[in-house]
Design a protein around this motif. Structure first.
Motif, short mmCIF file in Angstrom:
data_model
loop_
_atom_site.label_atom_id
_atom_site.label_comp_id
_atom_site.label_asym_id
_atom_site.label_seq_id
_atom_site.Cartn_x
_atom_site.Cartn_y
_atom_site.Cartn_z
N ASP A 1 0.84 -1.21 0.00
CA ASP A 1 0.00 0.00 0.00
C ASP A 1 0.87 1.26 0.00
OD1 ASP A 1 -2.25 -1.59 0.04
OD2 ASP A 1 -2.64 -1.34 2.19
N GLU A 2 1.90 1.25 0.83
CA GLU A 2 2.81 2.40 0.92
C GLU A 2 3.53 2.60 -0.41
OE1 GLU A 2 6.74 3.56 3.50
OE2 GLU A 2 5.17 2.40 4.50
N ASN A 3 3.94 1.47 -1.02
CA ASN A 3 4.62 1.54 -2.31
C ASN A 3 3.71 2.15 -3.37
OD1 ASN A 3 6.61 1.17 -4.22
ND2 ASN A 3 6.25 -1.02 -4.46
N GLN A 4 2.45 1.76 -3.37
CA GLN A 4 1.47 2.31 -4.31
C GLN A 4 1.32 3.82 -4.11
OE1 GLN A 4 0.13 0.69 -6.78
NE2 GLN A 4 -1.15 2.36 -7.49
N GLN A 5 1.26 4.26 -2.86
CA GLN A 5 1.15 5.69 -2.55
C GLN A 5 2.37 6.44 -3.06
OE1 GLN A 5 -1.20 7.58 -1.53
NE2 GLN A 5 -2.68 6.02 -0.88
N LEU A 6 3.54 5.84 -2.83
CA LEU A 6 4.77 6.49 -3.29
C LEU A 6 4.82 6.59 -4.82
CD1 LEU A 6 7.40 4.98 -0.84
CD2 LEU A 6 6.61 7.34 -0.91
N ARG A 7 4.36 5.58 -5.52
CA ARG A 7 4.32 5.61 -6.98
C ARG A 7 3.41 6.76 -7.47
NH1 ARG A 7 3.77 -0.69 -8.76
NH2 ARG A 7 5.94 -1.23 -8.34
N ILE A 8 2.28 6.89 -6.81
CA ILE A 8 1.35 7.97 -7.18
C ILE A 8 2.02 9.32 -6.95
CG2 ILE A 8 -0.82 9.10 -6.55
CD1 ILE A 8 -1.93 6.25 -5.99
N GLU A 9 2.68 9.47 -5.82
CA GLU A 9 3.37 10.73 -5.52
C GLU A 9 4.47 11.00 -6.54
OE1 GLU A 9 4.69 11.24 -1.43
OE2 GLU A 9 2.83 10.35 -0.70
N VAL A 10 5.22 9.94 -6.89
CA VAL A 10 6.30 10.10 -7.88
C VAL A 10 5.71 10.53 -9.22
CG1 VAL A 10 8.00 8.80 -9.26
CG2 VAL A 10 7.97 8.57 -6.77
N MET A 11 4.59 9.91 -9.60
CA MET A 11 3.95 10.28 -10.87
C MET A 11 3.50 11.75 -10.84
SD MET A 11 1.81 6.79 -11.65
CE MET A 11 0.77 7.49 -12.87
#
Length: 184
Positions: free
Chosen positions: A150-160
């Motif tokens: 879940d945290e990884n998914q959030q970080l990907r969204i933030e990176v995008m």
């Protein structure tokens, strides 16, 4: 034949003990069972015959079982060699000896199996407790892994988002540079 053996056991009981109770204790048998057998309420068991012969080593097995010869063994036959088995052989027949060896081997094997069963029960208990602990650990890893996903998914969204914002700023900078070039 059974009645004859029973009558000879009754004779031994009367001559060697004061009562059926004492006789049962002397041969190491259950008092109630002996009482019922001696009174004919229950069949005489092979076990009672063997216990009688074991308890009274001077009694002739030929006399007890077949009614042949004297009740008391001749003196030279009364010398009994100690047997390494759990119980000593009673009677002078090879069949009795074989039966006792089979009996003793069976008793020894049963003891081994009981010990092995006890050890296996302990191992199963330990494994059960270990598997419960392992299940808890796996659940903890699963929960941690889900949180990380879940945290990884959030970080990907933030990176995008940041990447998109960066591209917009780069475009703005390029546009600003173009404007500056035209202005100069």
């Amino acid at each position: 034949m059974k009645e004859g053996v029973l009558q000879r056991i009754i004779i031994i009981c009367q001559q060697r003990s004061d009562s059926e109770t004492q006789f049962a204790k002397m041969i190491g048998a259950n008092q109630k069972t002996i009482n019922q057998q001696l009174r004919g309420e229950r069949s005489l068991s092979f076990d009672t015959i063997l216990k009688t012969l074991s308890a009274f080593e001077d009694i002739s097995s030929e006399w007890l079982l077949r009614g042949e010869g004297d009740m008391i063994k001749p003196q030279h036959e009364q010398i009994v060699e100690p047997q390494p088995a759990l119980i000593s052989t009673a009677g002078d027949t090879p069949e009795a000896s074989i039966l006792y060896h089979i009996y003793n081997d069976t008793i020894n094997r049963m003891k081994e199996l009981v010990e092995e069963n006890t050890k296996l029960k302990m191992q199963v208990t330990e494994l059960s407790e270990g598997s419960e602990e392992l299940a808890k650990t796996l659940k903890s890893f699963h929960d941690s892994n889900k949180e990380l996903a879940d945290e990884n998914q959030q970080l990907r969204i933030e990176v995008m988002i940041k990447d998109s914002q960066l591209k917009e700023k780069e475009k703005s900078v390029l546009d600003y540079k173009e404007l500056l070039k035209k202005a100069i």
